[in-house]
Design a protein around this motif. Sequence first.
Motif, PDB file in Angstrom:
ATOM      1  N   LEU A  60       0.834  -1.205   0.000  1.00  0.00           N
ATOM      2  CA  LEU A  60       0.000   0.000   0.000  1.00  0.00           C
ATOM      3  C   LEU A  60       0.870   1.257   0.000  1.00  0.00           C
ATOM      4  O   LEU A  60       0.629   2.197  -0.769  1.00  0.00           O
ATOM      5  CB  LEU A  60      -0.922  -0.003   1.217  1.00  0.00           C
ATOM      6  CG  LEU A  60      -1.948   1.131   1.302  1.00  0.00           C
ATOM      7  CD1 LEU A  60      -3.004   0.964   0.225  1.00  0.00           C
ATOM      8  CD2 LEU A  60      -2.604   1.145   2.674  1.00  0.00           C
ATOM      9  N   SER A  64       1.268   3.762  -3.261  1.00  0.00           N
ATOM     10  CA  SER A  64       0.852   5.154  -3.021  1.00  0.00           C
ATOM     11  C   SER A  64       1.975   6.126  -3.356  1.00  0.00           C
ATOM     12  O   SER A  64       1.755   7.148  -4.027  1.00  0.00           O
ATOM     13  CB  SER A  64       0.434   5.334  -1.562  1.00  0.00           C
ATOM     14  OG  SER A  64      -0.681   4.551  -1.240  1.00  0.00           O
ATOM     15  N   LEU A 175      -3.973  -0.197  -5.988  1.00  0.00           N
ATOM     16  CA  LEU A 175      -4.066   0.583  -4.755  1.00  0.00           C
ATOM     17  C   LEU A 175      -5.446   0.461  -4.130  1.00  0.00           C
ATOM     18  O   LEU A 175      -5.579   0.272  -2.911  1.00  0.00           O
ATOM     19  CB  LEU A 175      -3.745   2.049  -5.036  1.00  0.00           C
ATOM     20  CG  LEU A 175      -3.793   2.978  -3.826  1.00  0.00           C
ATOM     21  CD1 LEU A 175      -2.696   2.622  -2.829  1.00  0.00           C
ATOM     22  CD2 LEU A 175      -3.670   4.436  -4.254  1.00  0.00           C
ATOM     23  N   ARG A 176      -6.488   0.531  -4.944  1.00  0.00           N
ATOM     24  CA  ARG A 176      -7.843   0.431  -4.406  1.00  0.00           C
ATOM     25  C   ARG A 176      -8.075  -0.934  -3.764  1.00  0.00           C
ATOM     26  O   ARG A 176      -8.663  -1.036  -2.679  1.00  0.00           O
ATOM     27  CB  ARG A 176      -8.874   0.668  -5.510  1.00  0.00           C
ATOM     28  CG  ARG A 176     -10.298   0.621  -4.982  1.00  0.00           C
ATOM     29  CD  ARG A 176     -11.330   0.884  -6.043  1.00  0.00           C
ATOM     30  NE  ARG A 176     -12.669   0.884  -5.445  1.00  0.00           N
ATOM     31  CZ  ARG A 176     -13.787   0.971  -6.158  1.00  0.00           C
ATOM     32  NH1 ARG A 176     -13.730   1.085  -7.472  1.00  0.00           N
ATOM     33  NH2 ARG A 176     -14.953   0.957  -5.556  1.00  0.00           N
ATOM     34  N   GLN A 179      -6.094  -1.195  -0.465  1.00  0.00           N
ATOM     35  CA  GLN A 179      -6.758  -0.436   0.599  1.00  0.00           C
ATOM     36  C   GLN A 179      -7.997  -1.167   1.086  1.00  0.00           C
ATOM     37  O   GLN A 179      -8.279  -1.205   2.292  1.00  0.00           O
ATOM     38  CB  GLN A 179      -7.109   0.970   0.081  1.00  0.00           C
ATOM     39  CG  GLN A 179      -7.550   1.941   1.169  1.00  0.00           C
ATOM     40  CD  GLN A 179      -9.023   1.774   1.542  1.00  0.00           C
ATOM     41  OE1 GLN A 179      -9.828   1.370   0.707  1.00  0.00           O
ATOM     42  NE2 GLN A 179      -9.356   2.080   2.780  1.00  0.00           N
ATOM     43  N   THR A 180      -8.734  -1.787   0.154  1.00  0.00           N
ATOM     44  CA  THR A 180      -9.940  -2.532   0.529  1.00  0.00           C
ATOM     45  C   THR A 180      -9.581  -3.753   1.376  1.00  0.00           C
ATOM     46  O   THR A 180     -10.248  -4.051   2.376  1.00  0.00           O
ATOM     47  CB  THR A 180     -10.698  -2.972  -0.735  1.00  0.00           C
ATOM     48  OG1 THR A 180     -11.071  -1.814  -1.497  1.00  0.00           O
ATOM     49  CG2 THR A 180     -11.952  -3.753  -0.378  1.00  0.00           C
ATOM     50  N   LEU A 182      -6.933  -4.112   3.238  1.00  0.00           N
ATOM     51  CA  LEU A 182      -6.496  -3.642   4.553  1.00  0.00           C
ATOM     52  C   LEU A 182      -7.682  -3.243   5.422  1.00  0.00           C
ATOM     53  O   LEU A 182      -7.719  -3.525   6.627  1.00  0.00           O
ATOM     54  CB  LEU A 182      -5.534  -2.463   4.393  1.00  0.00           C
ATOM     55  CG  LEU A 182      -4.789  -2.016   5.658  1.00  0.00           C
ATOM     56  CD1 LEU A 182      -3.907  -3.139   6.175  1.00  0.00           C
ATOM     57  CD2 LEU A 182      -3.957  -0.774   5.371  1.00  0.00           C
ATOM     58  N   ALA A 183      -8.670  -2.601   4.801  1.00  0.00           N
ATOM     59  CA  ALA A 183      -9.868  -2.212   5.551  1.00  0.00           C
ATOM     60  C   ALA A 183     -10.596  -3.441   6.090  1.00  0.00           C
ATOM     61  O   ALA A 183     -11.045  -3.453   7.246  1.00  0.00           O
ATOM     62  CB  ALA A 183     -10.803  -1.398   4.655  1.00  0.00           C
TER      63      ALA A 183
END
Length: 204
Positions: A60, A64, A175-176, A179-180, A182-183
């Motif tokens: 991530l 980024s 990246l999306r 991030q998803t 990780l969320a």
Amino acid sequence: MADVTPAGTAADTSLDAPDTEADDMMGVAHAVADEARSFLTTVTEVGSGTNPEAAIPLLLLAVSDLLAAGSRLGAIVDVVPPERYEPDIGPDADVDPLRVALANTLEGIDDYAEVVDPLLGSEVTASTVSGDLVTVAGALVQGLRHYESGHELEALWWWQFSYLSHWGERASSALRVLQTVLAHLRLDVDDDVAAEAEYDALQI
């Protein structure tokens, strides 16, 4: 800071351009080269599987940071190298071992669905994070080979062209997903665990 005239505006950014403009372009090239090396180091480390718990956060951060550098490539004027052909730097780098290594590390969370072009329709296709990362890595390596051969503007041209044509999109998609993932890892917990964590936080 580099000229931020919108991309697509014709401009002479060859070595015959004014010194300040050439210096600005060299500054961008150096910055992208540094970010490219950092990205390649991180994805290789993640692919080695030595620290699987940190794989998603590391990726991530790496993606980024690289996209921040890529945004500069998209914002500056079109780069025009002094030679109107790409110097021969030999065969393309073999990135298949990296693809396999990343796929193994990301097993279970590698595959995802994405809209092909959100501006043109809702067609959905299957993609993989490992494939995205390796596509980006391949484009960066190609530019680094030019850069390290002393063809800095050729490298900058390649990085800009490939950012706009494919690696910027692939990095953004990856990246999306990262991030998803990780969320989900952080937020998808049992209610009892969440309540206990909330209670602990309120006691601080």
